[in-house]
Scaffold this motif. Structure first.
Motif, short mmCIF file in Angstrom:
data_model
loop_
_atom_site.label_atom_id
_atom_site.label_comp_id
_atom_site.label_asym_id
_atom_site.label_seq_id
_atom_site.Cartn_x
_atom_site.Cartn_y
_atom_site.Cartn_z
N GLN A 124 0.81 -1.21 0.00
CA GLN A 124 0.00 0.00 0.00
C GLN A 124 0.85 1.27 0.00
OE1 GLN A 124 -2.62 0.29 3.34
NE2 GLN A 124 -3.51 2.22 2.68
N PHE A 125 1.90 1.30 0.81
CA PHE A 125 2.67 2.53 0.98
C PHE A 125 3.99 2.54 0.22
CE2 PHE A 125 -0.07 2.58 4.71
CZ PHE A 125 -0.54 3.89 4.68
N GLU A 135 7.14 6.16 4.49
CA GLU A 135 5.70 5.95 4.68
C GLU A 135 5.41 4.55 5.21
OE1 GLU A 135 7.14 7.28 2.08
OE2 GLU A 135 6.03 9.00 1.34
N ALA A 166 3.68 3.65 8.86
CA ALA A 166 2.49 2.80 8.95
C ALA A 166 2.73 1.63 9.89
CB ALA A 166 2.11 2.30 7.56
N LYS A 207 -0.51 12.99 2.56
CA LYS A 207 -1.12 11.73 2.12
C LYS A 207 -1.02 10.67 3.22
CE LYS A 207 -0.73 8.18 -1.39
NZ LYS A 207 0.10 7.63 -2.45
N GLU A 266 -4.19 8.95 5.17
CA GLU A 266 -4.46 7.51 5.07
C GLU A 266 -4.42 6.81 6.42
OE1 GLU A 266 -2.29 5.38 2.12
OE2 GLU A 266 -2.59 6.92 0.61
N ASP A 286 -5.04 8.38 9.37
CA ASP A 286 -5.90 9.11 10.31
C ASP A 286 -5.14 9.49 11.58
OD1 ASP A 286 -8.15 9.07 8.69
OD2 ASP A 286 -8.79 7.12 9.45
#
Length: 89
Positions: A14-15, A26, A30, A80, A84, A86
């Motif tokens: 995803q990242f 990123e 995460a 971003k 993503e 939050d």
């Protein structure tokens, strides 16, 4: 709860730019976020666990440093990631 291989692979997909790009900022943010949420749940069940609390504070500091790095490099990538995951209200 530890991070499973499947979860890490999903986050990297995803990242990250590719499946092997695990060092991207990123991706690291995460993964830190997931570990922080797991430790937060643990500390709600075990409020006297001071060693885990220290680990949580260290992870939060690492994530903050990494987010500051991303913000200084590219503000659009920072926004971003924040959106993503939050992280900000």
């Amino acid at each position: 709860m530890s991070l499973t291989k499947e979860f890490k692979a999903d986050v990297i997909k995803q990242f990250g730019a590719s499946e092997k790009n695990t060092g991207k900022s990123e991706v690291q943010v995460a993964l830190y976020t997931r570990r922080i949420s797991d430790l937060t749940g643990h500390l709600q069940l075990h409020p006297k666990d001071k060693h885990s609390r220290r680990g949580l504070l260290m992870l939060v500091a690492k994530r903050k440093k990494m987010l500051n790095y991303v913000k200084n490099i590219d503000i659009d990538r920072y926004r971003k990631v924040i959106a993503e995951l939050d992280l900000r209200k």
